[in-house]
Design a protein around this motif. Structure first.
Motif, PDB file in Angstrom:
ATOM      1  N   THR A 199       0.820  -1.215   0.000  1.00  0.00           N
ATOM      2  CA  THR A 199       0.000   0.000   0.000  1.00  0.00           C
ATOM      3  C   THR A 199       0.856   1.268   0.000  1.00  0.00           C
ATOM      4  OG1 THR A 199      -0.172  -0.140   2.413  1.00  0.00           O
ATOM      5  CG2 THR A 199      -1.952  -1.124   1.130  1.00  0.00           C
ATOM      6  N   GLY A 200       2.010   1.237   0.661  1.00  0.00           N
ATOM      7  CA  GLY A 200       2.882   2.408   0.669  1.00  0.00           C
ATOM      8  C   GLY A 200       3.394   2.747  -0.719  1.00  0.00           C
ATOM      9  N   GLU A 201       3.789   1.710  -1.471  1.00  0.00           N
ATOM     10  CA  GLU A 201       4.244   1.919  -2.844  1.00  0.00           C
ATOM     11  C   GLU A 201       3.114   2.456  -3.706  1.00  0.00           C
ATOM     12  OE1 GLU A 201       7.430  -1.818  -2.988  1.00  0.00           O
ATOM     13  OE2 GLU A 201       5.351  -2.091  -3.648  1.00  0.00           O
ATOM     14  N   ALA A 202       1.899   1.941  -3.483  1.00  0.00           N
ATOM     15  CA  ALA A 202       0.748   2.405  -4.256  1.00  0.00           C
ATOM     16  C   ALA A 202       0.419   3.857  -3.937  1.00  0.00           C
ATOM     17  CB  ALA A 202      -0.463   1.516  -3.969  1.00  0.00           C
ATOM     18  N   ALA A 203       0.505   4.233  -2.673  1.00  0.00           N
ATOM     19  CA  ALA A 203       0.238   5.620  -2.284  1.00  0.00           C
ATOM     20  C   ALA A 203       1.229   6.577  -2.957  1.00  0.00           C
ATOM     21  CB  ALA A 203       0.308   5.763  -0.766  1.00  0.00           C
ATOM     22  N   GLN A 204       2.480   6.177  -3.007  1.00  0.00           N
ATOM     23  CA  GLN A 204       3.501   7.011  -3.646  1.00  0.00           C
ATOM     24  C   GLN A 204       3.238   7.144  -5.148  1.00  0.00           C
ATOM     25  OE1 GLN A 204       7.519   5.788  -2.872  1.00  0.00           O
ATOM     26  NE2 GLN A 204       8.393   7.132  -4.431  1.00  0.00           N
ATOM     27  N   ALA A 205       2.888   6.021  -5.804  1.00  0.00           N
ATOM     28  CA  ALA A 205       2.604   6.058  -7.236  1.00  0.00           C
ATOM     29  C   ALA A 205       1.382   6.920  -7.531  1.00  0.00           C
ATOM     30  CB  ALA A 205       2.386   4.635  -7.757  1.00  0.00           C
ATOM     31  N   ALA A 206       0.348   6.803  -6.685  1.00  0.00           N
ATOM     32  CA  ALA A 206      -0.851   7.621  -6.879  1.00  0.00           C
ATOM     33  C   ALA A 206      -0.533   9.098  -6.676  1.00  0.00           C
ATOM     34  CB  ALA A 206      -1.947   7.173  -5.916  1.00  0.00           C
ATOM     35  N   ALA A 207       0.301   9.410  -5.678  1.00  0.00           N
ATOM     36  CA  ALA A 207       0.685  10.800  -5.426  1.00  0.00           C
ATOM     37  C   ALA A 207       1.416  11.388  -6.631  1.00  0.00           C
ATOM     38  CB  ALA A 207       1.560  10.885  -4.182  1.00  0.00           C
ATOM     39  N   GLU A 208       2.243  10.572  -7.288  1.00  0.00           N
ATOM     40  CA  GLU A 208       2.940  11.038  -8.492  1.00  0.00           C
ATOM     41  C   GLU A 208       1.943  11.410  -9.589  1.00  0.00           C
ATOM     42  OE1 GLU A 208       5.544   7.923  -9.642  1.00  0.00           O
ATOM     43  OE2 GLU A 208       6.874   8.128  -7.889  1.00  0.00           O
TER      44      GLU A 208
END
Length: 350
Positions: A232-241
């Motif tokens: 989920t942390g990786e997904a949050a970062q990708a979504a923020a990008e």
């Protein structure tokens, strides 16, 4: 340094013999049970390694193998922390338990070497069958287990390079339907968050997403695509990008629940009104307080069907040959439905 693996305190294992003879553990197991299909030179090398190491078979385990079976089936999954795999495991166990079988679960962490080791260990221990969610397209170890007479069922992706029963989710249809719903609400810039490209489900869901865009006359823009997120942390970062782009997407489609949860966190932090759709239902999805479309299906049923296919294949017994079972491989597809949580999805101006 002297080799102490044959000492009383460190009894050599099948793996030790396999390493010394430069063969697989499954080959060692075949030699020990006098399988005539093993090449004579290979068998001689294995027996020499057995003598050198002082390996002795576990006669209790051997008697189980020579009897009617161990009563165990192996389940190999990629991430038990993901509720999808937990529910799948419960489905498998609930079905096979009705047939007097117990489930041994192994977690690979999406690592192919770990998966190979698990499958090899299960085969050496003569489990009565294996259900596997492969980490990638390289399934030679599963093909070997099947060729050695272990019934194998593949779940969540089709078999690669060998014939086997499998049970799948309608990945393509579900992703296309969810994307079409976002398009129907007026969204024209839609981002995609997915698992690594090597994962079959991610590839199929991206294909459904892209075909929905194409049918609406919209281009496939890699700017709005992020793949490879498993946590989920990786997904949050990708979504923020994606949300930080000069022209950010007005909606996000996520190919699994880990990506959906990460995207939700990014949207909340950014304070945007970005619409969200995702594959796989999850606990508290109805309590997030934003419009959320979920591609839902019965993951327990996926497990039950995998168990049903395996038990059916096991019952064929002696009908199995090195080329596979005499009956054709079966493929079952679990259907999906769209579920909407939260307030109604507002129409987005074009």
């Amino acid at each position: 340094m002297p080799d102490t693996r044959g000492s009383k305190d460190a009894q050599p294992t099948v793996r030790d013999v396999a390493e010394r003879a430069a063969v697989s553990a499954m080959t060692v197991s075949r030699v020990l049970r006098d399988d005539p299909k093993v090449l004579p030179a290979t068998a001689a090398r294995v027996r020499a390694a057995v003598a050198e190491l002082g390996y002795r078979r576990n006669e209790m385990a051997r008697s189980l193998r020579l009897g009617s079976g161990t009563g165990l089936i192996g389940l190999v999954v990629t991430n038990l922390a993901n509720p999808f795999y937990s529910r799948l495991a419960l489905g498998v166990d609930s079905f096979v338990a009705q047939h007097g079988l117990k489930t041994v679960i192994g977690n690979t962490g999406q690592d192919l070497d770990s998966e190979r080791g698990l499958v090899e260990d299960l085969a050496v221990r003569r489990v009565d069958g294996i259900i596997a969610v492969p980490a990638g397209a390289d399934q030679r170890h599963l093909a070997t287990a099947a060729a050695e007479g272990v019934p194998v069922v593949i779940a969540s992706r089709p078999p690669e390079g060998f014939a086997a029963d499998c049970v799948l989710v309608d990945d393509y249809g579900g992703a296309r339907a969810a994307t079409e719903r976002l398009l129907a609400c007026g969204h024209r810039r839609i981002g995609f968050l997915g698992s690594p490209p090597a994962v079959y489900t991610s590839t199929e869901r991206l294909r459904g997403f892209a075909d929905a865009l194409a049918a609406a006359g919209l281009p496939y823009d890699p700017t709005y695509i992020r793949q490879g997120q498993q946590q989920t942390g990786e997904a949050a970062q990708a979504a923020a990008e994606l949300l930080d782009l000069p022209e950010p997407p007005t909606a996000l489609f996520c190919s699994n629940n880990r990506n959906t949860i990460g995207a939700f966190r990014a949207i909340r932090r950014a304070g945007t009104t970005t619409a969200l759709a995702g594959f796989d239902d999850f606990e508290l999805a109805d309590a997030l307080g934003l419009p959320l479309t979920i591609v839902a299906y019965d993951s327990d049923e996926l497990g039950r069907e995998a168990g049903r296919l395996l038990v059916s294949r096991m019952s064929e017994g002696t009908a199995r040959t090195r080329a596979g079972a005499t009956t054709p491989p079966r493929r079952t597809v679990v259907p999906t439905t769209l579920v909407h949580y939260g307030p109604p999805e507002p129409a987005y101006g074009r």
